[in-house]
Enzyme design. Structure first.
Site, PDB file in Angstrom:
ATOM      1  N   MET A 125     -43.067  13.576 -38.731  1.00 62.37           N
ATOM      2  CA  MET A 125     -42.051  12.715 -38.114  1.00 62.37           C
ATOM      3  C   MET A 125     -42.451  12.379 -36.679  1.00 62.37           C
ATOM      4  O   MET A 125     -42.505  11.229 -36.275  1.00 62.37           O
ATOM      5  CB  MET A 125     -40.692  13.445 -38.054  1.00 62.37           C
ATOM      6  CG  MET A 125     -40.132  13.838 -39.376  1.00 62.37           C
ATOM      7  SD  MET A 125     -38.485  14.605 -39.164  1.00 62.37           S
ATOM      8  CE  MET A 125     -38.855  16.274 -39.611  1.00 62.37           C
ATOM      9  N   PRO A 128     -46.418  10.822 -30.469  1.00 69.42           N
ATOM     10  CA  PRO A 128     -46.590  11.068 -29.032  1.00 69.42           C
ATOM     11  C   PRO A 128     -45.453  10.453 -28.207  1.00 69.42           C
ATOM     12  O   PRO A 128     -45.009  11.028 -27.225  1.00 69.42           O
ATOM     13  CB  PRO A 128     -47.928  10.395 -28.712  1.00 69.42           C
ATOM     14  CG  PRO A 128     -48.668  10.407 -30.007  1.00 69.42           C
ATOM     15  CD  PRO A 128     -47.637  10.278 -31.088  1.00 69.42           C
ATOM     16  N   GLY A 131     -39.777  11.889 -30.332  1.00 67.92           N
ATOM     17  CA  GLY A 131     -39.492  13.068 -31.149  1.00 67.92           C
ATOM     18  C   GLY A 131     -38.028  13.068 -31.533  1.00 67.92           C
ATOM     19  O   GLY A 131     -37.666  12.763 -32.674  1.00 67.92           O
ATOM     20  N   PHE A 156     -47.806  17.229 -33.007  1.00 65.34           N
ATOM     21  CA  PHE A 156     -47.067  18.489 -33.213  1.00 65.34           C
ATOM     22  C   PHE A 156     -46.793  18.732 -34.699  1.00 65.34           C
ATOM     23  O   PHE A 156     -45.734  19.264 -35.051  1.00 65.34           O
ATOM     24  CB  PHE A 156     -45.716  18.488 -32.473  1.00 65.34           C
ATOM     25  CG  PHE A 156     -45.765  18.174 -31.009  1.00 65.34           C
ATOM     26  CD1 PHE A 156     -46.852  18.546 -30.238  1.00 65.34           C
ATOM     27  CD2 PHE A 156     -44.707  17.520 -30.382  1.00 65.34           C
ATOM     28  CE1 PHE A 156     -46.886  18.271 -28.873  1.00 65.34           C
ATOM     29  CE2 PHE A 156     -44.725  17.245 -29.026  1.00 65.34           C
ATOM     30  CZ  PHE A 156     -45.817  17.613 -28.261  1.00 65.34           C
ATOM     31  N   ILE A 157     -47.689  18.347 -35.573  1.00 61.15           N
ATOM     32  CA  ILE A 157     -47.408  18.461 -36.998  1.00 61.15           C
ATOM     33  C   ILE A 157     -47.898  19.809 -37.551  1.00 61.15           C
ATOM     34  O   ILE A 157     -49.094  20.117 -37.506  1.00 61.15           O
ATOM     35  CB  ILE A 157     -48.033  17.286 -37.798  1.00 61.15           C
ATOM     36  CG1 ILE A 157     -47.557  15.944 -37.182  1.00 61.15           C
ATOM     37  CG2 ILE A 157     -47.659  17.372 -39.280  1.00 61.15           C
ATOM     38  CD1 ILE A 157     -46.049  15.759 -37.042  1.00 61.15           C
ATOM     39  N   GLU A 244     -33.005  22.611 -43.470  1.00 61.83           N
ATOM     40  CA  GLU A 244     -34.055  22.881 -42.470  1.00 61.83           C
ATOM     41  C   GLU A 244     -33.480  23.697 -41.315  1.00 61.83           C
ATOM     42  O   GLU A 244     -34.067  24.686 -40.876  1.00 61.83           O
ATOM     43  CB  GLU A 244     -34.630  21.555 -41.962  1.00 61.83           C
ATOM     44  CG  GLU A 244     -35.608  21.740 -40.821  1.00 61.83           C
ATOM     45  CD  GLU A 244     -36.375  20.470 -40.444  1.00 61.83           C
ATOM     46  OE1 GLU A 244     -36.236  19.459 -41.150  1.00 61.83           O
ATOM     47  OE2 GLU A 244     -37.103  20.516 -39.444  1.00 61.83           O
ATOM     48  N   GLY A 342     -43.949  46.476 -17.417  1.00 66.56           N
ATOM     49  CA  GLY A 342     -45.253  45.788 -17.409  1.00 66.56           C
ATOM     50  C   GLY A 342     -45.869  45.697 -18.797  1.00 66.56           C
ATOM     51  O   GLY A 342     -46.580  44.736 -19.102  1.00 66.56           O
ATOM     52  N   GLY A 366     -35.154  19.581 -34.541  1.00 65.37           N
ATOM     53  CA  GLY A 366     -34.072  18.989 -33.748  1.00 65.37           C
ATOM     54  C   GLY A 366     -33.815  19.909 -32.565  1.00 65.37           C
ATOM     55  O   GLY A 366     -33.523  21.090 -32.755  1.00 65.37           O
ATOM     56  N   ASN A 368     -32.097  21.785 -29.337  1.00 61.65           N
ATOM     57  CA  ASN A 368     -30.731  22.315 -29.247  1.00 61.65           C
ATOM     58  C   ASN A 368     -29.784  21.315 -28.584  1.00 61.65           C
ATOM     59  O   ASN A 368     -28.585  21.299 -28.877  1.00 61.65           O
ATOM     60  CB  ASN A 368     -30.752  23.654 -28.495  1.00 61.65           C
ATOM     61  CG  ASN A 368     -31.250  24.768 -29.406  1.00 61.65           C
ATOM     62  OD1 ASN A 368     -31.718  24.508 -30.515  1.00 61.65           O
ATOM     63  ND2 ASN A 368     -31.149  26.004 -28.954  1.00 61.65           N
TER      64      ASN A 368
HETATM   65  C1  FAD Z   1     -44.800  24.298 -32.729  1.00 60.94           C
HETATM   66  C2  FAD Z   1     -44.212  22.980 -33.117  1.00 60.94           C
HETATM   67  C3  FAD Z   1     -44.190  22.606 -34.456  1.00 60.94           C
HETATM   68  C4  FAD Z   1     -43.663  21.373 -34.823  1.00 60.94           C
HETATM   69  N1  FAD Z   1     -43.742  20.965 -36.134  1.00 60.94           N
HETATM   70  C5  FAD Z   1     -43.387  19.688 -36.457  1.00 60.94           C
HETATM   71  C6  FAD Z   1     -43.627  19.173 -37.766  1.00 60.94           C
HETATM   72  O1  FAD Z   1     -44.110  19.866 -38.663  1.00 60.94           O
HETATM   73  N2  FAD Z   1     -43.304  17.880 -38.018  1.00 60.94           N
HETATM   74  C7  FAD Z   1     -42.766  17.069 -37.073  1.00 60.94           C
HETATM   75  O2  FAD Z   1     -42.522  15.919 -37.353  1.00 60.94           O
HETATM   76  N3  FAD Z   1     -42.525  17.525 -35.818  1.00 60.94           N
HETATM   77  C8  FAD Z   1     -42.834  18.810 -35.495  1.00 60.94           C
HETATM   78  N4  FAD Z   1     -42.631  19.265 -34.217  1.00 60.94           N
HETATM   79  C9  FAD Z   1     -42.074  18.374 -33.225  1.00 60.94           C
HETATM   80  C10 FAD Z   1     -40.646  18.693 -32.827  1.00 60.94           C
HETATM   81  O3  FAD Z   1     -39.778  18.441 -33.884  1.00 60.94           O
HETATM   82  C11 FAD Z   1     -40.327  17.841 -31.577  1.00 60.94           C
HETATM   83  O4  FAD Z   1     -41.100  18.382 -30.516  1.00 60.94           O
HETATM   84  C12 FAD Z   1     -38.873  17.814 -31.238  1.00 60.94           C
HETATM   85  O5  FAD Z   1     -38.152  17.070 -32.185  1.00 60.94           O
HETATM   86  C13 FAD Z   1     -38.599  17.219 -29.851  1.00 60.94           C
HETATM   87  O6  FAD Z   1     -39.226  16.001 -29.693  1.00 60.94           O
HETATM   88  P1  FAD Z   1     -40.129  15.734 -28.384  1.00 60.94           P
HETATM   89  O7  FAD Z   1     -41.086  16.842 -28.262  1.00 60.94           O
HETATM   90  O8  FAD Z   1     -40.645  14.357 -28.461  1.00 60.94           O
HETATM   91  O9  FAD Z   1     -39.116  15.853 -27.162  1.00 60.94           O
HETATM   92  P2  FAD Z   1     -38.165  14.694 -26.595  1.00 60.94           P
HETATM   93  O10 FAD Z   1     -37.448  14.031 -27.692  1.00 60.94           O
HETATM   94  O11 FAD Z   1     -38.973  13.855 -25.659  1.00 60.94           O
HETATM   95  O12 FAD Z   1     -37.145  15.566 -25.752  1.00 60.94           O
HETATM   96  C14 FAD Z   1     -37.438  16.086 -24.456  1.00 60.94           C
HETATM   97  C15 FAD Z   1     -36.157  16.723 -23.914  1.00 60.94           C
HETATM   98  O13 FAD Z   1     -35.131  15.712 -23.792  1.00 60.94           O
HETATM   99  C16 FAD Z   1     -33.988  16.122 -24.508  1.00 60.94           C
HETATM  100  N5  FAD Z   1     -33.322  14.978 -25.121  1.00 60.94           N
HETATM  101  C17 FAD Z   1     -33.870  13.975 -25.852  1.00 60.94           C
HETATM  102  N6  FAD Z   1     -32.916  13.127 -26.268  1.00 60.94           N
HETATM  103  C18 FAD Z   1     -31.748  13.594 -25.784  1.00 60.94           C
HETATM  104  C19 FAD Z   1     -30.388  13.161 -25.853  1.00 60.94           C
HETATM  105  N7  FAD Z   1     -30.041  12.064 -26.530  1.00 60.94           N
HETATM  106  N8  FAD Z   1     -29.444  13.881 -25.230  1.00 60.94           N
HETATM  107  C20 FAD Z   1     -29.771  15.014 -24.537  1.00 60.94           C
HETATM  108  N9  FAD Z   1     -31.041  15.471 -24.414  1.00 60.94           N
HETATM  109  C21 FAD Z   1     -31.996  14.776 -25.032  1.00 60.94           C
HETATM  110  C22 FAD Z   1     -34.508  17.050 -25.589  1.00 60.94           C
HETATM  111  O14 FAD Z   1     -33.487  17.886 -26.084  1.00 60.94           O
HETATM  112  C23 FAD Z   1     -35.600  17.804 -24.839  1.00 60.94           C
HETATM  113  O15 FAD Z   1     -35.042  18.835 -24.093  1.00 60.94           O
HETATM  114  C24 FAD Z   1     -43.110  20.516 -33.833  1.00 60.94           C
HETATM  115  C25 FAD Z   1     -43.103  20.923 -32.496  1.00 60.94           C
HETATM  116  C26 FAD Z   1     -43.655  22.118 -32.138  1.00 60.94           C
HETATM  117  C27 FAD Z   1     -43.670  22.484 -30.671  1.00 60.94           C
END
Ligand code: FAD
Length: 382
Positions: A125, A128, A131, A156-157, A244, A342, A366, A368
């Protein structure tokens, strides 16, 4: 407190899985963490022993049982800190898309393969540039006769290196308004020309997981690789998210239990000022508070598991559990690390890994903040 969500058969299944894990998982965890992914043989053995299809349909090789059997495995893997083996991603997050929206051909090829541990699944999903704002994905799948031509990149997949088939979230109608109506889910197999697995990313925690980049450059896949109807991808994603997020709640509380148990052992053995550090009131109060919260979290998650299995809509409550349990896990691992002094900062003490691994729990599946948005919407606030 005695838990009532699991029946006798679930507990027998737990014993069976524990015996398997002791022999075939525990000895390999360190190697998986060093390699950044688990070995395929363990997946195959999981399939062979029937651990991958407990909740999936008998018709395709599963056992047709309830989600609780999978929850048992999630709890045991979390307790063992075997995070490299992304069981819930494979069995409870990805496989249900194929079960619920796939054609019989998809099920024969991919669901059966997933249950047997031959075909490892992933879901792509995140990109870059986006998310949380999933409706804004830029990856395109444009129709060309009997094919879609996919262009875009994902990041991040999970299973990004080891995965065989990915459920790719792409825009089949980039001009659709509202934008989420242009999203479809398309299955892309490893080895398809134009599909390239990129870097395995260097992370703070979860060293056994192969979180990676994926690229699609004029990647042609048959239209028959689409799951369900064109333009219904977003709705399908929303349907499956309840499970999920419940998976995260389940493993989060189980991870809390392990960190707490190890910390209790540690504070009983470590001495300062001529007495065990567990005899200081601060240590006792901290651990008493955390143990209380873990019990509260367990009761809530158990109740949600029962509701989920009964087919109830608990999206609001599961969103609550996801943010609350992962928030607890972050606080608990930080407090437990502190109580190790430590040594807590040293990698040879598992609490240091617990602390690092906990950080992502509030981010994926998703964030928090997104969970709180969902709850607020359901409270009629947006
Ligand atoms: C180890 C790991 C495994 C993962 N595995 C997968 C996977 O298998 N498949 C996949 O598709 N993705 C995967 N992900 C991605 C993960 O689902 C995303 O990182 C996550 O959804 C957040 O998206 P982002 O990193 O783009 O952050 P952003 O969407 O840019 O968010 C950055 C910050 O802004 C906040 N924010 C954004 N919008 C709002 C809003 N409307 N209101 C308030 N706050 C907001 C967020 O809560 C966060 O604190 C993985 C990530 C990691 C780190």
């Amino acid at each position: 407190m005695k838990r009532s969500v699991f029946g006798e058969d679930h507990e027998l299944y737990r014993d069976q899985f524990r015996r398997f894990a002791e022999k075939e998982i525990v000895p390999k965890i360190a190697a998986w963490n060093a390699a950044g992914m688990p070995d395929r043989e363990t997946w195959r053995r999981m399939g062979e022993e029937g651990f991958l299809g407990a909740s999936l349909p008998e018709e395709w090789g599963g056992a047709g049982q309830d989600f609780l059997y999978d929850a048992v495995v999630m709890e045991e893997l979390a307790w063992l800190r075997a995070h490299g083996l992304m069981f819930s991603l494979h069995t409870d997050i990805c496989a249900p898309y194929i079960r619920d929206f796939g054609s019989d051909a998809h099920k024969e090829q991919y669901l059966r393969g997933a249950i047997e541990g031959r075909v490892l699944l992933g879901v792509a999903m995140t990109e870059p540039g986006t998310g949380s704002d999933l409706a804004n994905v830029q990856t395109r799948a444009i129709r060309d006769g009997d094919h879609y031509v996919i262009d875009g990149s994902k990041t991040f997949i999970s299973h990004g290196q080891i995965g065989d088939v990915f459920i790719v979230v792409a825009k089949t109608d980039p001009d659709a308004r509202p934008p989420h109506k242009g999203i479809s889910l398309i299955l892309v197999e490893d080895g398809t020309p134009g599909f390239v697995k990129g870097r395995k990313l260097d992370k703070l925690g979860l060293p056994g997981q192969d979180t990676s980049e994926l690229f699609f450059q004029e990647c042609r896949v048959p239209v028959s690789n689409r799951l369900g109807e064109e333009g219904r991808g977003f709705a399908m994603l929303m349907t499956e998210l309840q499970q999920e997020r419940l998976c995260i709640g389940v493993s989060s509380i189980a991870s809390c239990r392990r960190a707490l148990a190890d910390t209790l052992d540690y504070v009983k053995g470590r001495r300062a000022f001529g007495q065990p550090i567990g005899s200081f009131q601060n240590t006792q109060f901290k651990l008493a508070e955390l143990a209380t919260e873990v019990e509260i979290g367990q009761v809530f998650v158990d109740r949600l598991m029962a509701a989920h299995v009964a087919g109830e809509d608990v999206v609001t409550e599961v969103s609550m559990a996801k943010w609350w349990a992962t928030d607890l896990q972050k606080r608990l691992t930080a407090e437990c690390l502190q109580l190790h002094g430590g040594y807590g900062f040293m990698r040879e003490y598992p609490i240091s890994g617990d602390f690092a691994d906990a950080a992502v729990q509030s981010i994926y599946a998703g964030t928090n903040e997104i969970m709180k948005r969902i709850i607020a919407q359901r409270l009629g606030l947006a």
